[in-house]
Design a protein around this motif. Structure first.
Motif, PDB file in Angstrom:
ATOM      1  N   VAL A   4    -106.357  54.495  -5.375  1.00  0.00           N
ATOM      2  CA  VAL A   4    -105.741  55.696  -4.812  1.00  0.00           C
ATOM      3  C   VAL A   4    -104.706  55.284  -3.770  1.00  0.00           C
ATOM      4  N   VAL A   5    -103.507  55.901  -3.817  1.00  0.00           N
ATOM      5  CA  VAL A   5    -102.479  55.628  -2.797  1.00  0.00           C
ATOM      6  C   VAL A   5    -101.879  56.948  -2.328  1.00  0.00           C
ATOM      7  N   SER A   6    -101.658  57.077  -1.028  1.00  0.00           N
ATOM      8  CA  SER A   6    -100.843  58.189  -0.549  1.00  0.00           C
ATOM      9  C   SER A   6    -100.247  57.881   0.820  1.00  0.00           C
ATOM     10  N   GLY A   7     -99.163  58.590   1.148  1.00  0.00           N
ATOM     11  CA  GLY A   7     -98.492  58.343   2.419  1.00  0.00           C
ATOM     12  C   GLY A   7     -97.910  59.608   3.005  1.00  0.00           C
ATOM     13  N   ILE A   8     -97.658  59.557   4.293  1.00  0.00           N
ATOM     14  CA  ILE A   8     -97.017  60.673   4.989  1.00  0.00           C
ATOM     15  C   ILE A   8     -95.933  60.095   5.900  1.00  0.00           C
ATOM     16  N   ARG A   9     -94.790  60.782   5.953  1.00  0.00           N
ATOM     17  CA  ARG A   9     -93.692  60.282   6.797  1.00  0.00           C
ATOM     18  C   ARG A   9     -93.969  60.581   8.269  1.00  0.00           C
ATOM     19  N   PRO A  10     -93.661  59.622   9.156  1.00  0.00           N
ATOM     20  CA  PRO A  10     -93.943  59.839  10.584  1.00  0.00           C
ATOM     21  C   PRO A  10     -92.793  60.564  11.276  1.00  0.00           C
ATOM     22  N   PHE A  37    -103.971  54.255   2.320  1.00  0.00           N
ATOM     23  CA  PHE A  37    -103.301  55.371   2.979  1.00  0.00           C
ATOM     24  C   PHE A  37    -102.310  54.824   3.994  1.00  0.00           C
ATOM     25  N   PHE A  38    -101.044  55.205   3.850  1.00  0.00           N
ATOM     26  CA  PHE A  38    -100.046  54.557   4.698  1.00  0.00           C
ATOM     27  C   PHE A  38     -99.144  55.571   5.404  1.00  0.00           C
ATOM     28  N   ILE A  39     -98.341  55.032   6.296  1.00  0.00           N
ATOM     29  CA  ILE A  39     -97.382  55.828   7.049  1.00  0.00           C
ATOM     30  C   ILE A  39     -95.994  55.410   6.567  1.00  0.00           C
ATOM     31  N   THR A 125     -82.364  57.471  -3.653  1.00  0.00           N
ATOM     32  CA  THR A 125     -83.393  56.608  -4.259  1.00  0.00           C
ATOM     33  C   THR A 125     -84.771  56.818  -3.615  1.00  0.00           C
ATOM     34  N   TYR A 126     -84.921  57.921  -2.899  1.00  0.00           N
ATOM     35  CA  TYR A 126     -86.229  58.268  -2.329  1.00  0.00           C
ATOM     36  C   TYR A 126     -87.350  58.169  -3.381  1.00  0.00           C
ATOM     37  N   PRO A 127     -87.126  58.713  -4.600  1.00  0.00           N
ATOM     38  CA  PRO A 127     -88.207  58.659  -5.594  1.00  0.00           C
ATOM     39  C   PRO A 127     -88.523  57.238  -6.076  1.00  0.00           C
ATOM     40  N   LEU A 129     -88.380  54.518  -4.142  1.00  0.00           N
ATOM     41  CA  LEU A 129     -89.174  53.920  -3.069  1.00  0.00           C
ATOM     42  C   LEU A 129     -90.600  54.473  -3.110  1.00  0.00           C
ATOM     43  N   MET A 130     -90.702  55.770  -3.355  1.00  0.00           N
ATOM     44  CA  MET A 130     -92.041  56.379  -3.430  1.00  0.00           C
ATOM     45  C   MET A 130     -92.819  55.821  -4.626  1.00  0.00           C
ATOM     46  N   ALA A 131     -92.123  55.632  -5.746  1.00  0.00           N
ATOM     47  CA  ALA A 131     -92.786  55.047  -6.917  1.00  0.00           C
ATOM     48  C   ALA A 131     -93.256  53.628  -6.586  1.00  0.00           C
ATOM     49  N   ALA A 132     -92.421  52.874  -5.865  1.00  0.00           N
ATOM     50  CA  ALA A 132     -92.802  51.506  -5.496  1.00  0.00           C
ATOM     51  C   ALA A 132     -94.054  51.518  -4.611  1.00  0.00           C
ATOM     52  N   ASP A 133     -94.097  52.461  -3.632  1.00  0.00           N
ATOM     53  CA  ASP A 133     -95.286  52.597  -2.772  1.00  0.00           C
ATOM     54  C   ASP A 133     -96.559  52.734  -3.603  1.00  0.00           C
ATOM     55  N   ILE A 134     -96.424  53.498  -4.670  1.00  0.00           N
ATOM     56  CA  ILE A 134     -97.601  53.872  -5.463  1.00  0.00           C
ATOM     57  C   ILE A 134     -97.984  52.767  -6.437  1.00  0.00           C
ATOM     58  N   ILE A 135     -96.989  52.279  -7.197  1.00  0.00           N
ATOM     59  CA  ILE A 135     -97.362  51.360  -8.272  1.00  0.00           C
ATOM     60  C   ILE A 135     -97.521  49.925  -7.776  1.00  0.00           C
ATOM     61  N   LYS A 141    -104.476  57.402  -8.866  1.00  0.00           N
ATOM     62  CA  LYS A 141    -104.515  58.753  -8.288  1.00  0.00           C
ATOM     63  C   LYS A 141    -103.711  58.814  -6.999  1.00  0.00           C
ATOM     64  N   VAL A 142    -102.975  59.919  -6.837  1.00  0.00           N
ATOM     65  CA  VAL A 142    -102.159  60.104  -5.640  1.00  0.00           C
ATOM     66  C   VAL A 142    -102.411  61.506  -5.077  1.00  0.00           C
ATOM     67  N   PRO A 143    -103.184  61.608  -3.993  1.00  0.00           N
ATOM     68  CA  PRO A 143    -103.424  62.923  -3.406  1.00  0.00           C
ATOM     69  C   PRO A 143    -102.215  63.411  -2.611  1.00  0.00           C
ATOM     70  N   ASP A 147     -95.530  70.262  -3.285  1.00  0.00           N
ATOM     71  CA  ASP A 147     -94.108  69.954  -3.134  1.00  0.00           C
ATOM     72  C   ASP A 147     -93.753  68.549  -3.641  1.00  0.00           C
ATOM     73  N   GLN A 148     -94.749  67.719  -3.928  1.00  0.00           N
ATOM     74  CA  GLN A 148     -94.458  66.345  -4.352  1.00  0.00           C
ATOM     75  C   GLN A 148     -94.501  66.162  -5.872  1.00  0.00           C
ATOM     76  N   GLU A 149     -94.681  67.275  -6.610  1.00  0.00           N
ATOM     77  CA  GLU A 149     -94.823  67.175  -8.065  1.00  0.00           C
ATOM     78  C   GLU A 149     -93.668  66.426  -8.730  1.00  0.00           C
ATOM     79  N   GLN A 150     -92.451  66.768  -8.332  1.00  0.00           N
ATOM     80  CA  GLN A 150     -91.311  66.151  -9.014  1.00  0.00           C
ATOM     81  C   GLN A 150     -91.221  64.657  -8.686  1.00  0.00           C
ATOM     82  N   ASN A 151     -91.483  64.309  -7.429  1.00  0.00           N
ATOM     83  CA  ASN A 151     -91.501  62.881  -7.082  1.00  0.00           C
ATOM     84  C   ASN A 151     -92.569  62.148  -7.885  1.00  0.00           C
ATOM     85  N   MET A 152     -93.681  62.810  -8.130  1.00  0.00           N
ATOM     86  CA  MET A 152     -94.756  62.190  -8.912  1.00  0.00           C
ATOM     87  C   MET A 152     -94.343  62.013 -10.370  1.00  0.00           C
TER      88      MET A 152
HETATM   89  N1  TRP Z   1     -92.738  61.764  -0.232  1.00  0.00           N
HETATM   90  C1  TRP Z   1     -93.947  61.998   0.502  1.00  0.00           C
HETATM   91  C2  TRP Z   1     -93.744  63.221   1.389  1.00  0.00           C
HETATM   92  O1  TRP Z   1     -92.662  63.586   1.729  1.00  0.00           O
HETATM   93  C3  TRP Z   1     -94.341  60.825   1.355  1.00  0.00           C
HETATM   94  C4  TRP Z   1     -94.590  59.616   0.532  1.00  0.00           C
HETATM   95  C5  TRP Z   1     -93.844  58.489   0.492  1.00  0.00           C
HETATM   96  C6  TRP Z   1     -95.663  59.426  -0.401  1.00  0.00           C
HETATM   97  N2  TRP Z   1     -94.368  57.581  -0.378  1.00  0.00           N
HETATM   98  C7  TRP Z   1     -95.477  58.112  -0.920  1.00  0.00           C
HETATM   99  C8  TRP Z   1     -96.734  60.178  -0.794  1.00  0.00           C
HETATM  100  C9  TRP Z   1     -96.367  57.595  -1.880  1.00  0.00           C
HETATM  101  C10 TRP Z   1     -97.613  59.664  -1.741  1.00  0.00           C
HETATM  102  C11 TRP Z   1     -97.432  58.369  -2.278  1.00  0.00           C
HETATM  103  O2  TRP Z   1     -94.700  63.801   1.779  1.00  0.00           O
END
Ligand code: TRP
Ligand code: ADP
Length: 327
Positions: A4-10, A37-39, A125-127, A129-135, A141-143, A147-152
């Protein structure tokens, strides 16, 4: 074991939308899965080129993650920029990401409209970078919130594309995870749309009781229904959605009944809603204040999390280099 991976922007404090859209599910997952779980501090540069004191913002979210109950014994809690392997994967993914598809992403178009003076390549290229975070952790699984459906979708597309281009079955396709099976959208109380930092309508976990009362009492309402059982306008529906999220079913039913009989008093509803939010956030707020005071502890948690994340990320990136054909 599933990952499982997920993140929130600070870019500010955690609010009820972040909690019920994402963090609540982190808590449910950490007991059963290998969790990261990352920042997302790099991501925040797409909209905040001078993130002020990054360290302060990062520690804020870290304290809030911990106060919510994310357990560093169970999950790796880390800061994105501590794991440079993500950047290498981001570069590889960008080489197989196309301008047209990136330009069509709704959140890109929205942000480009919001900050026309700064439509930077990071935003585009936000998506990736987000894909790289995950894969980078080969996540399943990504909780995340609705609003994140399209990025997923983009993350799944990039994972599949990598597998196809290099003729491997390496990256699993990451799925959005919602405990209830349905993505949650916590509404704002200003009449329409979602609760968000950038929307300026957020109720924060760290808000004190008076602040919460003031914010809730300001919520947009109307003059009330004139016909029994009428459809609720969006602003009213949003108040009821909040009741459903933080109050008891009895409370919800009580006010719903009143609404249907045209006897609703929004003032009473808001008072109850404010108290129910406070009952929920007060203990979290207390822990946030406690944990924030212990900078050493937070730094230790982040250092250990980074170590765990780097271990997983470097395994993946080593394989990826081999697959692509680097010696
Ligand atoms: N894009 C997410 C948001 O705005 C934050 C985010 C970045 C993220 N990388 C991620 C979420 C990877 C889940 C997995 O909330
Ligand atoms: P914000 O929208 O306040 O800037 P982020 O974009 O950093 O917050 O979101 C972090 C996480 O919180 C994401 O998983 C996102 O889906 C979730 N989230 C944010 N706002 C809401 C909301 N109003 N309802 C449900 N989930 C949300």
């Amino acid at each position: 074991m599933e990952i499982v991976v997920s993140g929130i922007r600070p870019t500010g404090n955690l609010h009820l939308g972040n909690y019920f859209g994402a963090v609540k599910n982190f808590l449910r997952l950490q007991d059963e899965y290998k969790c990261f779980f990352f920042i997302a501090d790099w991501h925040s540069l797409t909209t905040h080129p001078h993130p002020g004191d990054v360290t302060v913002n990062v520690r804020k979210i870290l304290a809030e993650y911990l106060a919510c109950g994310i357990d560093p014994e169970k999950a790796a809690i880390y800061v994105q920029s501590d794991v440079k392997e993500i950047l290498e994967l981001y570069l590889f993914l960008n080489m197989n990401a196309y301008l047209g598809e990136l330009q069509r992403v709704t959140s890109f178009k929205e942000k480009a409209r919001k900050q026309p003076e700064n439509v930077n390549a990071g935003l585009l290229t936000y998506p990736t970078l987000m894909a790289a975070d995950i894969i980078i952790h080969k996540a399943h699984k990504v909780p995340v919130g609705k609003d994140q459906e399209q990025n997923m979708e983009m993350a799944r597309k990039f994972a599949r594309r990598f597998n196809t281009i290099y003729g491997v079955d390496f990256f699993p396709e990451p799925a959005s995870y919602h405990f209830t099976g349905e993505a949650v959208k916590v509404p704002g109380l200003d009449g329409s749309g979602k609760m968000g930092k950038s929307e300026g309508n957020a109720i924060y976990l760290v808000d004190d009781a008076d602040t919460i009362r003031k914010k809730v009492m300001k919520a947009v309402t109307d003059s009330g229904p004139t016909e029994p059982n009428s459809v609720k306008p969006e602003a009213i529906e949003n108040l009821f959605t909040m009741l459903k999220i933080v109050s008891s079913p009895d409370t919800y039913d009580y006010f719903n009944e009143k609404y249907n009989h045209c006897e609703i008093r929004y003032g009473d509803l808001k008072k109850q809603l404010a108290e129910d939010i406070i009952r929920f956030t007060a203990p979290i707020r207390e822990r946030i204040l406690e944990i924030s005071a212990d900078v050493d502890y937070m730094d230790k948690v982040a250092a250990r999390g980074a170590e765990k994340a780097r271990e997983s990320a470097s395994n993946t990136i080593r394989e990826v280099r081999k697959i692509i054909g680097f010696k």
